[in-house]
Design an enzyme around this catalytic site. Sequence first.
Site, PDB file in Angstrom:
ATOM      1  N   ARG A  55      -6.112 -26.549   1.204  1.00 16.77           N
ATOM      2  CA  ARG A  55      -6.759 -25.234   1.431  1.00 16.77           C
ATOM      3  C   ARG A  55      -7.441 -24.837   3.010  1.00 16.77           C
ATOM      4  O   ARG A  55      -7.583 -24.508   3.399  1.00 16.77           O
ATOM      5  CB  ARG A  55      -8.683 -25.051   0.329  1.00 16.77           C
ATOM      6  CG  ARG A  55      -8.286 -23.546   0.788  1.00 16.77           C
ATOM      7  CD  ARG A  55      -9.849 -23.210  -0.189  1.00 16.77           C
ATOM      8  NE  ARG A  55     -10.780 -24.710  -0.718  1.00 16.77           N
ATOM      9  CZ  ARG A  55     -11.823 -24.948   0.141  1.00 16.77           C
ATOM     10  NH1 ARG A  55     -12.126 -24.380   0.927  1.00 16.77           N
ATOM     11  NH2 ARG A  55     -12.025 -26.202  -0.444  1.00 16.77           N
ATOM     12  N   TYR A 108      -0.515   1.081   3.501  1.00 14.74           N
ATOM     13  CA  TYR A 108       0.381   0.719   2.031  1.00 14.74           C
ATOM     14  C   TYR A 108      -1.081   0.625   0.809  1.00 14.74           C
ATOM     15  O   TYR A 108      -1.969   0.620   0.570  1.00 14.74           O
ATOM     16  CB  TYR A 108       0.510  -1.489   2.036  1.00 14.74           C
ATOM     17  CG  TYR A 108       0.100  -2.017   1.528  1.00 14.74           C
ATOM     18  CD1 TYR A 108       2.052  -1.800   0.596  1.00 14.74           C
ATOM     19  CD2 TYR A 108      -0.124  -2.590   0.245  1.00 14.74           C
ATOM     20  CE1 TYR A 108       2.337  -2.404  -0.678  1.00 14.74           C
ATOM     21  CE2 TYR A 108       0.464  -3.671  -0.805  1.00 14.74           C
ATOM     22  CZ  TYR A 108       1.275  -3.290  -1.440  1.00 14.74           C
ATOM     23  OH  TYR A 108       1.696  -4.100  -2.695  1.00 14.74           O
ATOM     24  N   ASP A 180      -0.133  -4.129  10.889  1.00 18.85           N
ATOM     25  CA  ASP A 180      -0.187  -4.189  10.185  1.00 18.85           C
ATOM     26  C   ASP A 180       1.854  -4.359   9.896  1.00 18.85           C
ATOM     27  O   ASP A 180       2.142  -2.412   9.977  1.00 18.85           O
ATOM     28  CB  ASP A 180       0.032  -3.866   8.692  1.00 18.85           C
ATOM     29  CG  ASP A 180       0.612  -3.894   7.427  1.00 18.85           C
ATOM     30  OD1 ASP A 180       1.644  -4.370   7.849  1.00 18.85           O
ATOM     31  OD2 ASP A 180       0.075  -3.682   5.791  1.00 18.85           O
ATOM     32  N   LYS A 205       7.489  -9.780   2.436  1.00 19.21           N
ATOM     33  CA  LYS A 205       8.680  -8.570   2.016  1.00 19.21           C
ATOM     34  C   LYS A 205       9.785  -9.312   3.148  1.00 19.21           C
ATOM     35  O   LYS A 205      10.217 -10.023   2.870  1.00 19.21           O
ATOM     36  CB  LYS A 205       8.334  -7.935   3.245  1.00 19.21           C
ATOM     37  CG  LYS A 205       6.791  -7.262   2.228  1.00 19.21           C
ATOM     38  CD  LYS A 205       7.132  -6.581   0.428  1.00 19.21           C
ATOM     39  CE  LYS A 205       5.628  -6.707  -0.050  1.00 19.21           C
ATOM     40  NZ  LYS A 205       4.753  -5.279   0.747  1.00 19.21           N
TER      41      LYS A 205
HETATM   42  C1  LIG Z   1       3.902  -5.321   0.623  1.00 21.26           C
HETATM   43  C2  LIG Z   1       2.695  -4.891   1.525  1.00 21.26           C
HETATM   44  C3  LIG Z   1       1.624  -5.705   1.782  1.00 21.26           C
HETATM   45  C4  LIG Z   1       0.200  -6.257   0.807  1.00 21.26           C
HETATM   46  O1  LIG Z   1       1.600  -7.812   0.979  1.00 21.26           O
HETATM   47  P1  LIG Z   1       1.396  -8.948  -0.516  1.00 21.26           P
HETATM   48  O2  LIG Z   1       2.030  -9.739   0.254  1.00 21.26           O
HETATM   49  O3  LIG Z   1       2.378  -8.444  -1.663  1.00 21.26           O
HETATM   50  O4  LIG Z   1       0.309  -9.452  -0.194  1.00 21.26           O
HETATM   51  C5  LIG Z   1       0.759  -5.494   2.918  1.00 21.26           C
HETATM   52  N1  LIG Z   1       1.046  -4.457   4.209  1.00 21.26           N
HETATM   53  C6  LIG Z   1       1.956  -3.470   3.459  1.00 21.26           C
HETATM   54  C7  LIG Z   1       3.383  -2.816   4.719  1.00 21.26           C
HETATM   55  C8  LIG Z   1       3.244  -3.992   2.264  1.00 21.26           C
HETATM   56  O5  LIG Z   1       4.450  -3.804   2.388  1.00 21.26           O
END
Ligand SMILES: *Cc1c(COP(=O)(O)O)cnc(C)c1O
Length: 391
Positions: A55, A108, A180, A205
């Site tokens: 962890r 998001y 982000d 992603k």
């Molecule tokens: C998918 C996404 C998230 C969240 O990511 P997860 O891995 O699904 O928790 C955050 N910001 C953006 C821009 C995203 O496309």
Amino acid sequence: MSDPKTTLVRRTPWPQSVTAPIGTPLQPSVAYTAQDADALDALYTRQTTGFSYAREGHPNASVLAAKIDAMEGVQGGILVGSGMAAITAVMFGLLKTGDRVLGGSQLYGRSLRLMREELPRMGVETALADPTDPAAFTAAITPGTRLVLVEVVSNPTLRVADIHAIAKATKAAGALLVVDNTFTTPAAIRGIDVGADIVLHSVTKLLAGHSDVTLGYVQASDPAHQKAIYDTATTFGLTPSPFDCWLAERGLFTFDLRFERASSNAVALADALADMGPVARVLYPGRADHPDHARAAELLQGRFGNMVTFEVDGGREAANRLIRAAEDLPFAPTLGDVATTLSHPASSSHRALSVTERAAIGITEGTFRVSVGIEPQEFLLSAFGRAVGAV
Ligand SMILES: *Cc1c(COP(=O)(O)O)cnc(C)c1O
């Protein structure tokens, strides 16, 4: 000879080999043994490096973090269990009751929920503003604002934030800029180049790229902030799985090739869609008719990415006809897979918004978001020709 029952429950020493594997080893161990208590002390006080409990860190997370660090041109980033875990670790690591956070109005979906529901529940004040409107956004960075969270390119309308103006105003206000960078990826823009204090990713992603991993990454330029984020991630248990880290590192071997192919496919698809009769509107930052094209051209330097959004008239019925005819294009609310996927924001990512709220950010029942993959271009153009033709 020891009792076979004993042999079974004891670990077998790893076979000696004069050769070394060229693949990255996968290490799922939860715990690590140390020579003695002094060795553990040295580890915990950071006089030596190593691992004690998964962890708190493990080799596959370290290997992956170093690669994403290199992409972002930074050091000391960490992996967590998802993109949302990365955002959560930043918020809960750096905020306290009474602080204020400003977010982009087109964040998001789950980030918006964090801003609207979870943070206020914890006594953190939140506000949203349009990051493509520099005057409105910078005016919303009021005194007491501790964090500013933005995405450079928004989902699904692909609007482009005036990130330089936002960075300048955030700095002047003494607040921290959190970028982000999931949508854009460091191949198009790096957090460090736009003045981010903290950069984060949903590694789920494009970075991992194969729709089989859920992971997040976060790096803060100030080591004290990074430590606070790490401590929160470890205490809240936002642990990344070693196997997911191993898979994501494997995905990164081809990231550059995937990004290039998917982006050039996206350019071709955006132009082809614009020429198809039933398509009312195409949104792609690389096209001259995109509302933020000039800003995108300056910020992204030609790397406009793999996301294309388009709109057909005819409401839900026309949308369903398109989806049913798009047999070769998985209808799935995600992005960044090697395969092209089609999503319908009104019934998935933005379903929680009212029709009016959706209209305000340019989403109708006919809006589709395409995450363009790495298939041969001819396949894509003909698959979309068939799907759109059914409208
Ligand atoms: C998918 C996404 C998230 C969240 O990511 P997860 O891995 O699904 O928790 C955050 N910001 C953006 C821009 C995203 O496309």
